[in-house]
Scaffold this active site. Structure first.
Site, PDB file in Angstrom:
ATOM      1  N   PRO A  15       0.852  -1.195   0.000  1.00  0.00           N
ATOM      2  CA  PRO A  15       0.000   0.000   0.000  1.00  0.00           C
ATOM      3  C   PRO A  15       0.881   1.236   0.000  1.00  0.00           C
ATOM      4  CG  PRO A  15       0.079  -0.973   2.211  1.00  0.00           C
ATOM      5  CD  PRO A  15       0.826  -1.908   1.282  1.00  0.00           C
ATOM      6  N   CYS A 102       2.681   3.176   9.843  1.00  0.00           N
ATOM      7  CA  CYS A 102       2.977   4.417   9.102  1.00  0.00           C
ATOM      8  C   CYS A 102       3.782   5.386   9.971  1.00  0.00           C
ATOM      9  CB  CYS A 102       1.677   5.074   8.645  1.00  0.00           C
ATOM     10  SG  CYS A 102       1.956   6.657   7.839  1.00  0.00           S
ATOM     11  N   ASN A 206       8.553  -7.393   4.198  1.00  0.00           N
ATOM     12  CA  ASN A 206       8.564  -6.169   3.391  1.00  0.00           C
ATOM     13  C   ASN A 206       9.800  -5.321   3.716  1.00  0.00           C
ATOM     14  OD1 ASN A 206       7.133  -2.996   3.833  1.00  0.00           O
ATOM     15  ND2 ASN A 206       7.420  -3.848   1.797  1.00  0.00           N
ATOM     16  N   GLY A 207      10.311  -4.669   2.676  1.00  0.00           N
ATOM     17  CA  GLY A 207      11.434  -3.747   2.837  1.00  0.00           C
ATOM     18  C   GLY A 207      12.528  -4.023   1.832  1.00  0.00           C
ATOM     19  N   ARG A 232       8.512   0.225  -3.315  1.00  0.00           N
ATOM     20  CA  ARG A 232       9.192   1.125  -4.245  1.00  0.00           C
ATOM     21  C   ARG A 232       9.801   0.406  -5.440  1.00  0.00           C
ATOM     22  NH1 ARG A 232      12.911   3.414   0.065  1.00  0.00           N
ATOM     23  NH2 ARG A 232      12.641   1.213   0.601  1.00  0.00           N
TER      24      ARG A 232
END
Ligand SMILES: Cc1cc2nc3c(=O)[nH]c(=O)nc-3n(C[C@H](O)[C@H](O)[C@H](O)COP(=O)(O)O)c2cc1C
Length: 311
Positions: A15, A102, A206-207, A232
């Protein structure tokens, strides 16, 4: 239940506020869709307020090519989580994800996003309220901790003890933002926690994951991980979920598609042209003359002007 239907290792488009909207998701679907989409995050208190609901619903619009898709929501009012999740099934979502990661200052000031790491009891209350009010699977996306990496040892068990359908861990703290490499070295420890506390929870890492090939490399090393989320990486290659390296012409075609979809959307929604410019570098990149062409595109003020420059 969607999470049981996905074949491991599954790939998810992360997201991304202001990026993974209903238009860009259709572009990614055209290039090569991930196994699962997430929406940008939507604030539950907006949804719960008379003034904010229309905007919240707009953020939750989906296209046929989105399915299966998870709605991501954030906030800090348990009652607003309850109210929002009730609507999601009929809107076409396969699940709901709570954003507890976030790092945005404005979000954290309200107690939402990564600030939930500092109020674990409230996080649990929001999670339980969501579960009680929908039969959709409820998942969580979070970070390792607020300021210290080691916080994951207490924080992730708080979440896993609630048995979320899936848990996405962005392998950084809120303080680290995206400024340091993701802590892949912690994956084995996180797998251990999941296996001990909630073996049915799907674990998503994630990352800094660039593309399908990179995800498969990680999967080979950590086969207990169920899925990988790419954010990204899609800026570097919109085909990142397929392993395909597009030609300049194919990227141009995607940009024309993005413009067409945007134009169609603008007939029924109030939108402005400026934010569209953030996307240009995804498509106009890595070939001789790309930066000149991009500069000319940045000077345009309408879809028509952008198309003229491209032609
Ligand atoms: C522009 C932008 C917007 C983001 N918006 C959200 C969001 O709405 N919800 C969320 O959970 N994470 C959001 N993130 C974080 C990403 O989902 C992801 O966790 C982060 O980018 C790390 O993954 P990556 O290294 O693959 O990009 C956002 C990231 C970016 C760059």
């Amino acid at each position: 239940m969607i999470w049981d239907e996905l074949k491991r290792p599954f790939l998810i488009l992360a997201p991304m506020e202001g990026v993974t909207d209903v238009i860009f998701r259709q572009v990614v679907a055209k290039a090569g869709r991930p196994d699962l989409f997430f929406t940008e995050f939507t604030n539950v208190s907006s949804y719960a307020s008379e003034k904010g609901r229309a905007n919240a619903l707009e953020r939750l619009e989906i296209a046929p090519s989105d399915a299966p898709i998870i709605a991501q929501i954030w906030g800090k009012e348990p009652a607003h989580f309850a109210e929002t999740v009730k609507a999601l099934k009929s809107l076409g979502f396969a699940g709901v994800d709570l954003n507890f990661g976030c790092p945005d200052k404005n979000v954290n000031k309200t107690g939402g996003g990564a600030a939930m790491i500092k109020t674990p009891e409230l996080a649990v209350e929001c999670f339980r309220n969501a579960c009680k009010n929908t039969d959709l699977p409820v998942s969580v996306k979070t970070r390792l901790g607020w300021s210290q990496i080691d916080e994951y040892k207490e924080w992730l068990p708080v979440l896993l003890n609630e048995h979320p359908a899936a848990l996405t861990v962005h392998l950084r703290t809120k303080k680290e933002m995206s400024k340091v490499p993701a802590h892949y070295e912690l994956i084995p420890e996180i797998i251990k926690l999941r296996d001990e506390l909630s073996p049915k929870t799907k674990l998503i890492i994630n990352g800094d994951i660039k593309d399908k090939e990179h995800a498969l490399e990680l999967y080979k090393k950590y086969p207990e991980v169920d899925g990988f989320m790419i954010g990204r990486g899609v800026f570097q290659n919109p085909y990142c979920f397929t392993g395909y390296i597009p030609t300049k012409g194919e990227l141009m075609d995607l940009l024309f598609l993005h413009l067409d979809l945007y134009e169609e959307y603008s007939k029924t929604h109030k939108v402005s042209f400026e934010p569209l410019k953030h996307f240009f570098k995804i498509y106009i990149n890595g070939f001789p003359g790309a930066s000149d062409l991009r500069a000319r595109l940045m000077d345009t003020h309408s879809i028509k002007e952008a198309r003229d420059v491209l032609r």
